[in-house]
Design a protein around this motif. Structure first.
Motif, PDB file in Angstrom:
ATOM      1  N   PRO A 180       0.802  -1.273  -0.122  1.00 49.14           N
ATOM      2  CA  PRO A 180       0.111   0.022   0.291  1.00 49.14           C
ATOM      3  C   PRO A 180       1.155   1.301  -0.007  1.00 49.14           C
ATOM      4  N   PHE A 181       0.178   2.514  -0.405  1.00 50.30           N
ATOM      5  CA  PHE A 181       0.916   3.695  -0.363  1.00 50.30           C
ATOM      6  C   PHE A 181       0.822   4.307   1.232  1.00 50.30           C
ATOM      7  N   ASP A 182       1.610   3.670   2.002  1.00 48.45           N
ATOM      8  CA  ASP A 182       1.666   3.952   3.518  1.00 48.45           C
ATOM      9  C   ASP A 182       2.892   4.608   3.796  1.00 48.45           C
ATOM     10  N   TYR A 183       3.800   4.812   3.098  1.00 49.90           N
ATOM     11  CA  TYR A 183       4.966   5.017   3.548  1.00 49.90           C
ATOM     12  C   TYR A 183       5.541   6.525   3.194  1.00 49.90           C
ATOM     13  N   THR A 184       6.260   7.048   4.115  1.00 53.14           N
ATOM     14  CA  THR A 184       6.920   8.327   3.876  1.00 53.14           C
ATOM     15  C   THR A 184       8.194   8.205   3.145  1.00 53.14           C
ATOM     16  N   ASP A 185       8.982   7.056   3.149  1.00 50.42           N
ATOM     17  CA  ASP A 185      10.140   6.923   2.522  1.00 50.42           C
ATOM     18  C   ASP A 185      10.470   5.445   2.395  1.00 50.42           C
ATOM     19  N   ILE A 186      11.203   4.975   1.550  1.00 49.31           N
ATOM     20  CA  ILE A 186      11.681   3.496   1.345  1.00 49.31           C
ATOM     21  C   ILE A 186      13.275   3.650   0.818  1.00 49.31           C
ATOM     22  N   PHE A 187      13.760   2.676   1.459  1.00 44.87           N
ATOM     23  CA  PHE A 187      15.160   2.435   1.333  1.00 44.87           C
ATOM     24  C   PHE A 187      15.630   1.021   0.789  1.00 44.87           C
ATOM     25  N   PHE A 188      16.434   0.601  -0.055  1.00 48.15           N
ATOM     26  CA  PHE A 188      16.724  -0.760  -0.440  1.00 48.15           C
ATOM     27  C   PHE A 188      18.200  -1.109   0.045  1.00 48.15           C
ATOM     28  N   THR A 189      18.379  -2.173   0.631  1.00 50.90           N
ATOM     29  CA  THR A 189      19.596  -2.823   0.788  1.00 50.90           C
ATOM     30  C   THR A 189      19.787  -4.164  -0.016  1.00 50.90           C
ATOM     31  N   LYS A 190      21.089  -4.683   0.260  1.00 53.12           N
ATOM     32  CA  LYS A 190      21.157  -5.888  -0.431  1.00 53.12           C
ATOM     33  C   LYS A 190      20.031  -7.095   0.099  1.00 53.12           C
ATOM     34  N   ALA A 191      19.811  -7.220   1.001  1.00 47.25           N
ATOM     35  CA  ALA A 191      18.914  -8.213   1.450  1.00 47.25           C
ATOM     36  C   ALA A 191      17.571  -7.882   1.624  1.00 47.25           C
ATOM     37  N   VAL A 192      17.203  -6.786   2.122  1.00 45.55           N
ATOM     38  CA  VAL A 192      15.707  -6.400   2.272  1.00 45.55           C
ATOM     39  C   VAL A 192      15.543  -5.105   2.102  1.00 45.55           C
ATOM     40  N   ILE A 193      14.080  -4.674   2.267  1.00 44.59           N
ATOM     41  CA  ILE A 193      13.706  -3.366   1.818  1.00 44.59           C
ATOM     42  C   ILE A 193      13.223  -2.772   3.361  1.00 44.59           C
ATOM     43  N   LEU A 194      13.639  -1.489   3.544  1.00 49.15           N
ATOM     44  CA  LEU A 194      13.070  -0.792   4.714  1.00 49.15           C
ATOM     45  C   LEU A 194      12.058   0.402   4.051  1.00 49.15           C
ATOM     46  N   LEU A 195      10.817  -0.030   4.703  1.00 52.14           N
ATOM     47  CA  LEU A 195       9.329   0.968   4.348  1.00 52.14           C
ATOM     48  C   LEU A 195       9.255   1.665   5.712  1.00 52.14           C
ATOM     49  N   VAL A 196       9.373   3.076   5.562  1.00 44.97           N
ATOM     50  CA  VAL A 196       9.189   3.938   6.697  1.00 44.97           C
ATOM     51  C   VAL A 196       7.997   4.551   6.684  1.00 44.97           C
ATOM     52  N   ARG A 197       7.488   4.385   7.783  1.00 40.05           N
ATOM     53  CA  ARG A 197       6.025   5.102   8.145  1.00 40.05           C
ATOM     54  C   ARG A 197       6.326   6.219   8.795  1.00 40.05           C
ATOM     55  N   ASP A 198       7.174   6.176  10.009  1.00 37.42           N
ATOM     56  CA  ASP A 198       7.365   7.362  10.615  1.00 37.42           C
ATOM     57  C   ASP A 198       8.518   7.007  11.537  1.00 37.42           C
ATOM     58  N   TYR A 199       9.374   8.054  11.273  1.00 41.46           N
ATOM     59  CA  TYR A 199      10.983   7.941  12.021  1.00 41.46           C
ATOM     60  C   TYR A 199      10.827   8.099  13.561  1.00 41.46           C
ATOM     61  N   GLU A 200       9.750   9.073  13.936  1.00 34.92           N
ATOM     62  CA  GLU A 200       9.774   9.498  15.090  1.00 34.92           C
ATOM     63  C   GLU A 200       9.342   8.350  16.189  1.00 34.92           C
ATOM     64  N   THR A 201       8.539   7.584  15.797  1.00 36.35           N
ATOM     65  CA  THR A 201       8.276   6.314  16.453  1.00 36.35           C
ATOM     66  C   THR A 201       8.679   4.934  15.985  1.00 36.35           C
ATOM     67  N   ASN A 202       9.970   5.207  15.135  1.00 36.43           N
ATOM     68  CA  ASN A 202      10.687   3.948  14.806  1.00 36.43           C
ATOM     69  C   ASN A 202       9.649   3.147  14.026  1.00 36.43           C
ATOM     70  N   ASP A 203       8.626   3.496  13.283  1.00 38.68           N
ATOM     71  CA  ASP A 203       7.765   2.661  12.705  1.00 38.68           C
ATOM     72  C   ASP A 203       8.235   2.115  11.156  1.00 38.68           C
ATOM     73  N   ILE A 204       8.844   1.135  11.144  1.00 40.48           N
ATOM     74  CA  ILE A 204       9.459   0.739   9.838  1.00 40.48           C
ATOM     75  C   ILE A 204       9.260  -0.808   9.585  1.00 40.48           C
ATOM     76  N   ASP A 205       8.700  -1.052   8.314  1.00 38.71           N
ATOM     77  CA  ASP A 205       8.447  -2.404   7.960  1.00 38.71           C
ATOM     78  C   ASP A 205       9.630  -2.943   7.245  1.00 38.71           C
ATOM     79  N   VAL A 206      10.054  -3.905   7.660  1.00 35.10           N
ATOM     80  CA  VAL A 206      11.494  -4.733   6.831  1.00 35.10           C
ATOM     81  C   VAL A 206      10.488  -5.874   6.072  1.00 35.10           C
ATOM     82  N   MET A 207      10.878  -5.965   4.764  1.00 33.14           N
ATOM     83  CA  MET A 207      10.294  -7.143   3.962  1.00 33.14           C
ATOM     84  C   MET A 207      11.361  -7.560   2.964  1.00 33.14           C
ATOM     85  N   ASP A 208      11.443  -8.738   2.429  1.00 27.17           N
ATOM     86  CA  ASP A 208      12.317  -9.156   1.637  1.00 27.17           C
ATOM     87  C   ASP A 208      11.928  -8.863   0.228  1.00 27.17           C
TER      88      ASP A 208
END
Length: 218
Positions: A180-208
């Motif tokens: 879903p379009f639930d994220y304020t930022d997205i980062f890609f790494t070698k193994a996983v994707i970091l989907l940021v909802r809220d930096y202040e509350t450390n609300d980040i989904d980690v998916m492969d």
């Protein structure tokens, strides 16, 4: 008498070269004569009162035909979102139409997704489509990953500061999954994707990269 003869001899010696040169000039040359210069009418178009006369051969021209639409669509109905499927193959972004914000001054494009053979899978509804990538540690070497970061503006957004309203989603490059379009930022790494909802509350989904949610850091 002797003095007069000596003077005549000196005059003959001085005038002899001049006479030789004059004779050379009068003697016809044995070389072939140069060809005559072409006339102006042979080398330039004919000038008339209305300008130069130009002859044009239209035999090689063909009638203009409007380009035919060669693409197909996943559906004749509107395609406002990516519908996950396993048979798209690699999806490619295409540019649709411009969209204006900030009181009509700034402009960005709207992009959609299509298959490699030209079938439209989504209408141009994304303000950006970027393939995921990451940098190797300690170097500038960049590696692309098999996923896209999709950017979208909601229908109601701050036209003066539109980036505050931007939301992101991630999807597989082959369209097999999408978040879903639930994220304020997205980062890609070698193994996983970091989907940021809220930096202040450390609300980040980690998916492969298969689209499976591994955990949330909150």
């Amino acid at each position: 008498m002797r003095r007069s003869s000596l003077l005549k001899s000196k005059l003959l010696l001085l005038t002899a070269p001049v006479l030789v040169l004059a004779a050379c000039r009068l003697t016809p040359s044995t070389a072939e004569p140069s060809p005559p210069h072409p006339s102006v009418s042979e080398t330039t178009p004919v000038m008339t009162a209305g300008g130069y006369v130009v002859k044009t051969d239209y035999a090689g021209l063909t009638p203009y035909r409007l380009p035919e639409e060669k693409y197909t669509r996943l559906s004749d109905d509107p395609l406002p979102a990516l519908v996950p499927a396993d048979n798209y193959g690699t999806l490619l972004p295409y540019l649709g139409k411009p969209v204006y914000y900030s009181y009509g001054v700034s402009m960005t494009g709207l992009y959609g997704l299509a298959t490699a053979d030209g079938m439209i899978v989504t209408d141009p509804v994304y303000t950006e489509i970027r393939q995921g990538f990451y940098y190797h540690d300690g170097s500038n070497t960049m590696t692309y990953m098999p996923a896209y970061r999709l950017q979208q503006l909601p229908e109601q957004f701050d036209k003066e500061f539109p980036w505050k309203s931007v939301r992101y989603a991630a999807c597989a490059k082959d369209g097999s999954w999408i978040t879903p379009f639930d994220y304020t930022d997205i980062f890609f790494t070698k193994a996983v994707i970091l989907l940021v909802r809220d930096y202040e509350t450390n609300d980040i989904d980690v998916m492969d990269y298969s689209g499976r949610l591994l955990y949330n850091t909150k």
